[in-house]
Design an enzyme around this catalytic site. Sequence first.
Site, PDB file in Angstrom:
ATOM      1  N   LYS A 151      37.863 -16.938   2.043  1.00  0.00           N
ATOM      2  CA  LYS A 151      37.174 -16.415   0.851  1.00  0.00           C
ATOM      3  C   LYS A 151      36.911 -17.502  -0.189  1.00  0.00           C
ATOM      4  O   LYS A 151      35.955 -17.385  -0.951  1.00  0.00           O
ATOM      5  CB  LYS A 151      37.962 -15.253   0.242  1.00  0.00           C
ATOM      6  N   ARG A 154      50.449  -7.041  -8.143  1.00  0.00           N
ATOM      7  CA  ARG A 154      49.044  -6.915  -7.774  1.00  0.00           C
ATOM      8  C   ARG A 154      48.973  -5.695  -6.868  1.00  0.00           C
ATOM      9  O   ARG A 154      49.478  -4.651  -7.240  1.00  0.00           O
ATOM     10  CB  ARG A 154      48.523  -8.214  -7.136  1.00  0.00           C
TER      11      ARG A 154
HETATM   12  C1  LIG Z   1      43.456 -14.701  -0.974  1.00  0.00           C
HETATM   13  C2  LIG Z   1      44.494 -14.007  -0.214  1.00  0.00           C
HETATM   14  C3  LIG Z   1      45.314 -14.716   0.671  1.00  0.00           C
HETATM   15  C4  LIG Z   1      45.245 -16.220   0.834  1.00  0.00           C
HETATM   16  O1  LIG Z   1      46.006 -16.817  -0.165  1.00  0.00           O
HETATM   17  P1  LIG Z   1      46.216 -18.426  -0.233  1.00  0.00           P
HETATM   18  O2  LIG Z   1      47.126 -18.617  -1.375  1.00  0.00           O
HETATM   19  O3  LIG Z   1      44.874 -19.007  -0.418  1.00  0.00           O
HETATM   20  O4  LIG Z   1      46.838 -18.824   1.052  1.00  0.00           O
HETATM   21  C5  LIG Z   1      46.242 -14.009   1.404  1.00  0.00           C
HETATM   22  N1  LIG Z   1      46.373 -12.668   1.274  1.00  0.00           N
HETATM   23  C6  LIG Z   1      45.609 -11.948   0.425  1.00  0.00           C
HETATM   24  C7  LIG Z   1      45.814 -10.491   0.322  1.00  0.00           C
HETATM   25  C8  LIG Z   1      44.651 -12.589  -0.343  1.00  0.00           C
HETATM   26  O5  LIG Z   1      43.905 -11.876  -1.190  1.00  0.00           O
END
Ligand SMILES: *Cc1c(COP(=O)(O)O)cnc(C)c1O
Length: 368
Positions: free
Chosen positions: A36, A131
Amino acid sequence: MSHPYVTIDLDTIEHNARAVVELCRAHGMAVTGVTKGTAGHPEVARAMIRGGVTSIGESQLENVRRLTQAGVGVPCLLLRLPSLSEVDDVVRTVEVSLNSELPVLERLSRAARRQHRVHDVLVMVDLGDLREGLWSHEVVPFISKALSLPGIRIVGLGTNLACFGGVVPSVENMTRLVEIATAVERSCDLKLEWISGVNSSGLNLLAAGSMPTRINHARIGEAILLGRETTHRQPWPGTALDAFVLHADILELKQKPSVPVGTRSEDAFGHLTPFANHGLMTRALVNIGREEVSVEGLTPRDSRLKILGASSSYLVVDMTAAAECYHVGDELTFTLNYAALLSAMTSEYVRKRPLRNAPPLIATTTET
Ligand SMILES: *Cc1c(COP(=O)(O)O)cnc(C)c1O
């Protein structure tokens, strides 16, 4: 006029992915590569897959569609909780979604039945980061109800830390997740295939050998893309930090004072910034600004340069320490933090240049 652009060293991404995947695999964990931060760039996804990730995680269905259309063939996880209004799209577009609301599961169930599909669900548990996710005591009742919904399959539990509350993955909270999983399996007569414990913030715990063995899945973005774990943003061993480099041109290069001249009020963004007097400076205006990128997340690769600030269209750089090395039209290069990467990769004003077998960048670099 040339646009600013980001070069993407795909070999570095592959290399970073491999380093993370090998560590995770050694501890019995599969890795979802999270794209993403790159707006679902297909070449980035492919590099991650070459490096060993077995699925791709995305927050946007649009990005998943881009990946699918480009022929990226691995299963995709939707990381952002689905909205009630997009359930049909979710079922059509991804194999797995992360969920925490029964009304959404009910709609996903109906959508799945309409489409004659089975949609997999990871139930999110909030272990304190505040969250997404169910609070611990809600998980068993939630899953008992969810199990009566046809068309969806509860494949595991997940939790997300270090994102909103900055809560660090620990033996305690990871053990708690495993305990909740065990309670679910007992109460609901169900086998949970996946316990998805961590993102890039969990690598320290994993490398220390302290991850409970039942945690068998990680969702990793930043460590693969930018080579950092995310509890202290330290470079992660075996990964490289510079897979992404932002390139932008010098539009103006002049000697000017370091302090504005005249009566001052707010700048273009409503701030009244203090200026220290360093006498005359060599200042560059660079063709990238807040329109294109989160400028606070940029670091010049030439350590003699210093970003002074930015407006919508311009980055203002103190070039004094390297004045004689640069000219109008020269390119400056910057590394990016996650926020800068995300903004640059989602900006239509910034071109993306994926590279393979790239020679080291010949920059107007740090050494004189
Ligand atoms: C963005 C996201 C990740 C990835 O996190 P990083 O810190 O970039 O490894 C993993 N799980 C969820 C639910 C996310 O939204």
